[in-house]
Design a protein around this motif. Structure first.
Motif, PDB file in Angstrom:
ATOM      1  N   ARG A 178       0.812  -1.227   0.000  1.00 21.68           N
ATOM      2  CA  ARG A 178       0.000   0.000   0.000  1.00 21.68           C
ATOM      3  C   ARG A 178       0.840   1.270   0.000  1.00 21.68           C
ATOM      4  NH1 ARG A 178      -3.421  -1.172   5.017  1.00 21.68           N
ATOM      5  NH2 ARG A 178      -2.367  -3.137   5.173  1.00 21.68           N
ATOM      6  N   LEU A 179       2.172   1.123   0.121  1.00 26.29           N
ATOM      7  CA  LEU A 179       3.108   2.259   0.198  1.00 26.29           C
ATOM      8  C   LEU A 179       2.753   3.205   1.346  1.00 26.29           C
ATOM      9  CD1 LEU A 179       3.790   3.087  -3.544  1.00 26.29           C
ATOM     10  CD2 LEU A 179       5.191   1.749  -1.967  1.00 26.29           C
ATOM     11  N   GLU A 180       2.278   2.619   2.456  1.00 25.68           N
ATOM     12  CA  GLU A 180       1.987   3.399   3.649  1.00 25.68           C
ATOM     13  C   GLU A 180       3.241   3.471   4.504  1.00 25.68           C
ATOM     14  OE1 GLU A 180      -1.371   1.834   5.702  1.00 25.68           O
ATOM     15  OE2 GLU A 180      -2.749   2.332   4.089  1.00 25.68           O
ATOM     16  N   ILE A 181       3.501   4.655   5.038  1.00 24.56           N
ATOM     17  CA  ILE A 181       4.695   4.897   5.839  1.00 24.56           C
ATOM     18  C   ILE A 181       4.306   5.149   7.290  1.00 24.56           C
ATOM     19  CG2 ILE A 181       6.674   6.432   6.158  1.00 24.56           C
ATOM     20  CD1 ILE A 181       6.376   7.128   3.160  1.00 24.56           C
ATOM     21  N   ASP A 182       4.984   4.448   8.205  1.00 21.42           N
ATOM     22  CA  ASP A 182       4.773   4.644   9.626  1.00 21.42           C
ATOM     23  C   ASP A 182       6.099   5.085  10.238  1.00 21.42           C
ATOM     24  OD1 ASP A 182       3.346   4.519  12.109  1.00 21.42           O
ATOM     25  OD2 ASP A 182       4.440   2.657  12.531  1.00 21.42           O
ATOM     26  N   ILE A 183       6.092   6.219  10.963  1.00 20.32           N
ATOM     27  CA  ILE A 183       7.325   6.723  11.562  1.00 20.32           C
ATOM     28  C   ILE A 183       7.135   6.862  13.068  1.00 20.32           C
ATOM     29  CG2 ILE A 183       8.968   8.643  11.672  1.00 20.32           C
ATOM     30  CD1 ILE A 183       8.320   9.338   8.858  1.00 20.32           C
ATOM     31  N   ASN A 184       8.102   6.355  13.818  1.00 22.09           N
ATOM     32  CA  ASN A 184       8.177   6.554  15.259  1.00 22.09           C
ATOM     33  C   ASN A 184       9.483   7.273  15.544  1.00 22.09           C
ATOM     34  OD1 ASN A 184       5.785   5.118  16.128  1.00 22.09           O
ATOM     35  ND2 ASN A 184       6.831   3.293  15.413  1.00 22.09           N
ATOM     36  N   SER A 185       9.434   8.224  16.477  1.00 19.54           N
ATOM     37  CA  SER A 185      10.653   8.953  16.822  1.00 19.54           C
ATOM     38  C   SER A 185      10.937   8.783  18.314  1.00 19.54           C
ATOM     39  CB  SER A 185      10.514  10.437  16.477  1.00 19.54           C
ATOM     40  OG  SER A 185       9.487  11.045  17.226  1.00 19.54           O
ATOM     41  N   GLU A 186      12.228   8.846  18.641  1.00 19.52           N
ATOM     42  CA  GLU A 186      12.621   8.804  20.047  1.00 19.52           C
ATOM     43  C   GLU A 186      13.843   9.692  20.230  1.00 19.52           C
ATOM     44  OE1 GLU A 186      15.530   4.998  20.673  1.00 19.52           O
ATOM     45  OE2 GLU A 186      13.407   4.603  20.780  1.00 19.52           O
ATOM     46  N   TYR A 187      14.132   9.974  21.506  1.00 19.55           N
ATOM     47  CA  TYR A 187      15.275  10.813  21.852  1.00 19.55           C
ATOM     48  C   TYR A 187      16.567  10.131  21.405  1.00 19.55           C
ATOM     49  CZ  TYR A 187      11.854  12.635  25.202  1.00 19.55           C
ATOM     50  OH  TYR A 187      10.735  13.152  25.786  1.00 19.55           O
ATOM     51  N   GLU A 188      17.535  10.923  20.971  1.00 21.52           N
ATOM     52  CA  GLU A 188      18.857  10.372  20.712  1.00 21.52           C
ATOM     53  C   GLU A 188      19.684  10.537  21.974  1.00 21.52           C
ATOM     54  OE1 GLU A 188      22.192  10.654  17.324  1.00 21.52           O
ATOM     55  OE2 GLU A 188      21.864  12.452  18.509  1.00 21.52           O
ATOM     56  N   GLY A 189      20.308   9.473  22.384  1.00 17.43           N
ATOM     57  CA  GLY A 189      21.202   9.578  23.536  1.00 17.43           C
ATOM     58  C   GLY A 189      20.671   8.986  24.716  1.00 17.43           C
TER      59      GLY A 189
END
Length: 62
Positions: free
Chosen positions: A51-62
């Motif tokens: 489906r070319l669906e994009i899921d993004i999760n972000s987290e702190y670096e460090g």
């Protein structure tokens, strides 16, 4: 092939737009600085190839 997707900064909570390279594989991760607070976010990206669906999760670096 590139596409854009939005993620929420792990630090300030502001939405950010990023480019995702769809040809780089189903699972990707890289560090990108927030466009608002300039702090680094680790982005974990998963792409549904059918489906070319994009899921993004972000987290702190460090």
């Amino acid at each position: 092939m590139e596409n854009t997707a939005e993620y929420q900064c792990a630090y300030c909570g502001e939405p950010n737009l990023t480019f995702v390279d769809l040809s780089a594989g189903e699972y990707q991760s890289y560090v990108e600085d927030c466009q608002v607070c300039c702090r680094p976010n680790i982005l974990y990206i998963s792409i549904d190839p059918d489906r070319l669906e994009i899921d993004i999760n972000s987290e702190y670096e460090g």
